[in-house]
Design an enzyme around this catalytic site. Structure first.
Site, PDB file in Angstrom:
ATOM      1  N   ASN A  21       7.735  38.582 -40.039  1.00  0.00           N
ATOM      2  CA  ASN A  21       8.710  39.534 -40.570  1.00  0.00           C
ATOM      3  C   ASN A  21       8.135  40.940 -40.596  1.00  0.00           C
ATOM      4  O   ASN A  21       7.618  41.376 -39.544  1.00  0.00           O
ATOM      5  CB  ASN A  21       9.395  39.050 -41.862  1.00  0.00           C
ATOM      6  CG  ASN A  21       8.522  38.689 -43.024  1.00  0.00           C
ATOM      7  OD1 ASN A  21       7.743  37.760 -42.949  1.00  0.00           O
ATOM      8  ND2 ASN A  21       8.644  39.398 -44.125  1.00  0.00           N
ATOM      9  N   ASP A  22       8.218  41.657 -41.687  1.00  0.00           N
ATOM     10  CA  ASP A  22       7.971  43.107 -41.711  1.00  0.00           C
ATOM     11  C   ASP A  22       6.756  43.598 -40.919  1.00  0.00           C
ATOM     12  O   ASP A  22       5.662  43.045 -41.063  1.00  0.00           O
ATOM     13  CB  ASP A  22       7.741  43.587 -43.144  1.00  0.00           C
ATOM     14  CG  ASP A  22       8.643  42.931 -44.163  1.00  0.00           C
ATOM     15  OD1 ASP A  22       9.532  42.154 -43.783  1.00  0.00           O
ATOM     16  OD2 ASP A  22       8.439  43.187 -45.368  1.00  0.00           O
TER      17      ASP A  22
END
Ligand code: DQQ
Length: 544
Positions: A21-22
């Site tokens: 993710n991020d």
């Protein structure tokens, strides 16, 4: 799995396998670009979060190193969540990141880490000083919603950074300011930099942009002064809506406050991307004096599919960002390095009129992994549809009721990408022009991505995505660029004024069976003054 292995992306950033993710702490150090990111070493769903680490010379070819930050101390034992890098005054990077330090609740604190060996350009080893955590939730802060420190900026002997949160017991998203001389002792400024009634602010980002109409980026500590017109951008990732919103405004350093230029700015909902793009972060690239934006695009198949595929999540192509000469919004464009992947023999169309109801195939190249640039010209705006006042501010809704197949006046016109030979499958990326609203003489331009026909497979999340394009189309001209990458359609309208990333999973339009068309479902002719399409090569991608 219903998702074919050929739908794994070719040139978008991803690791060999597992969940990502991020993007975290992007930076440039001694000739290398670094990207860290939230990663599950144990599977294709979120969990067991560590900071994976890759390096690149050109932001396109990536080599994967071992994870840089993993749970190892009391204050990050249950997860190393998002954070940012800051170049300190002697040129050493410092990483600030969120640690989860309790198993039962997500109790969040902020930690610092420094390179073990500053002379290693790959920054492979990171030290966590014994005085961690350096910021803890005190003074009534909601300890389970307190995370994602930004890059710090420096002035008057102090560093400042933001931590995202939501007011305890309420729904006001806030960005708290912390100040420090040494990255060790941090004190909170009493009033937050800014807040708005939007729910939790994840992954805030705060940076200066030049307001002189040019495109060069500014280092994060640059302030406005008499000679230098500078604006600031505040971005927040809204947990409740899952989009990245920003406002342009002024940073009042004395008061440590951010003031949006548009008093309604917090409600106006400018987004980096109107599609699948979240938890983004920018950094200043001193090598090319530009500011670059990284953003995460999640899958939109099912978790069961992700487990079967063995991977989930990609990063969007890094984008250069700058302030539009109007000062009202940002402009984004794929970094120029992506053009190094273009094949030698592009295909082009020139001055091709597309009549109402007509579609034109672009042949002579493989288009499952391609870069397409088109310039359109609309000979007349006479037949533009009237804009339903009730939908005039809701692009998303407008596009969901007037999708690509709903005939209009001027448009819908645009591209069908990842289309099957008989068009059972196709993803539409298009514009639709509406007559100027009362009291204005500027036609309204809507940009949409409509994936509702992108696959015959069931159980896919296929939302239409849309944003308005703040461009003057009275001269009839508008451009579109789409980066197509097997299960990604990443599009830039009007030179990057409006961007939409969409994830699609065709069952037929795969590999060599993916086709590309220009379509026109309006009542007026449109002209493709120029279309150029390139096949895209595959870069080195973390060993894949
Ligand atoms: N993802 C991280 C958090 C952040 C969220 C955890 C945003 O730090 O708030 O993986 O996607």
């Amino acid at each position: 799995s219903i998702v074919d292995s050929q739908l794994r992306t070719g040139y978008h950033f991803q690791p060999l396998k597992n969940w990502i993710n991020d993007p975290n702490a992007p930076m440039y150090y001694k000739g290398w670009y670094h990207l860290f990111y939230q990663y599950n070493p144990k599977g294709a769903v979120w969990g067991n979060i560590v900071w994976a680490h890759s390096v690149s010379r050109d932001l396109i070819n990536w080599v994967s190193l071992k994870p840089a930050i993993e749970p190892s101390i009391k204050s990050d034992k249950y997860g190393c969540w998002s954070g940012s890098a800051t170049m300190t005054l002697d040129g050493t990077p410092a990483i600030m990141y969120t640690g989860v330090n309790r198993p039962d609740v997500n109790y969040q604190v902020q930690n610092v880490a420094f390179p073990k060996n500053k002379s290693d350009p790959l920054l492979q080893e990171w030290d966590k000083p014994g005085h961690n955590p350096v910021i803890v939730p005190e003074g009534g802060i909601n300890a389970t919603q307190f995370r994602d420190p930004t890059t710090a900026w420096h002035a008057d002997g102090h560093w400042r950074l933001l931590v995202g949160s939501v007011v305890t017991g309420g729904s006001r998203g806030v960005a708290y300011v912390y100040r420090s001389r040494d990255f060790r002792l941090w004190t909170r400024v009493r009033r937050p930099l800014h807040s708005a009634p939007t729910g939790m602010w994840e992954c805030p980002d705060f940076y200066p942009v030049t307001a002189d109409g040019r495109q060069h980026g500014l280092d994060t500590s640059v302030m406005a002064n008499d000679k230098r017109p500078v604006k600031h951008v505040l971005k927040n990732s809204l947990d409740l809506r899952r989009y990245d919103y920003y406002t342009v405004g002024t940073y009042d350093r004395e008061a440590e406050r951010f003031v949006p230029d548009d008093p309604a700015g917090d409600e106006h909902h400018l987004r980096y991307d109107y599609g699948n793009f979240y938890a983004s972060k920018t950094f200043y690239d001193p090598a090319k004096r530009r500011r670059i934006l990284w953003g995460w695009a999640n899958e939109s198949d099912t978790a069961v599919d992700d487990v079967a595929k063995g991977w989930a999540g990609i990063q969007a192509i890094p984008r250069k960002v700058w302030l539009d000469p109007s000062g009202k919004q940002l402009v984004q464009w794929p970094i120029e390095e992506v053009e190094s992947l273009r094949g030698k023999r592009p295909v082009s169309l020139k001055d091709r009129v597309v009549r109402p109801g007509e579609h034109v195939e672009v042949t002579g190249l493989q288009t499952a992994q391609a870069d397409v640039e088109v310039s359109f010209e609309v000979p007349s705006l006479e037949g533009a549809e009237a804009l339903d006042e009730a939908l005039a501010y809701d692009a998303q809704k407008l596009c969901s009721v007037r999708g690509a197949d709903v005939k209009g006046g001027v448009g819908p016109f645009g591209l069908w990408v990842l289309a099957s030979a008989k068009l059972e499958e196709r993803t539409a990326v298009f514009f639709r022009v509406f007559r100027a609203a009362r009291g204005s003489n500027k036609p309204v331009v809507l940009m949409c991505t409509d994936p509702t026909k992108s696959s015959r497979n069931p159980n896919l999340y296929q939302p239409t995505f849309a944003g308005f394009v703040d461009t003057d189309i009275t001269n009839g001209k508008i451009s579109l660029r789409s980066l197509i990458d097997r299960s990604v359609v990443e599009s830039f309208g009007a030179g990057g004024k409006t961007c939409i990333l969409s994830r699609v999973y065709p069952s037929l339009a795969i590999g060599k069976n993916a086709h590309l068309y220009v379509f026109n479902n309006g009542k007026a002719d449109i002209k493709v003054t120029q279309l150029t399409a390139w096949e895209m090569k595959k870069p080195l991608m973390n060993g894949a």
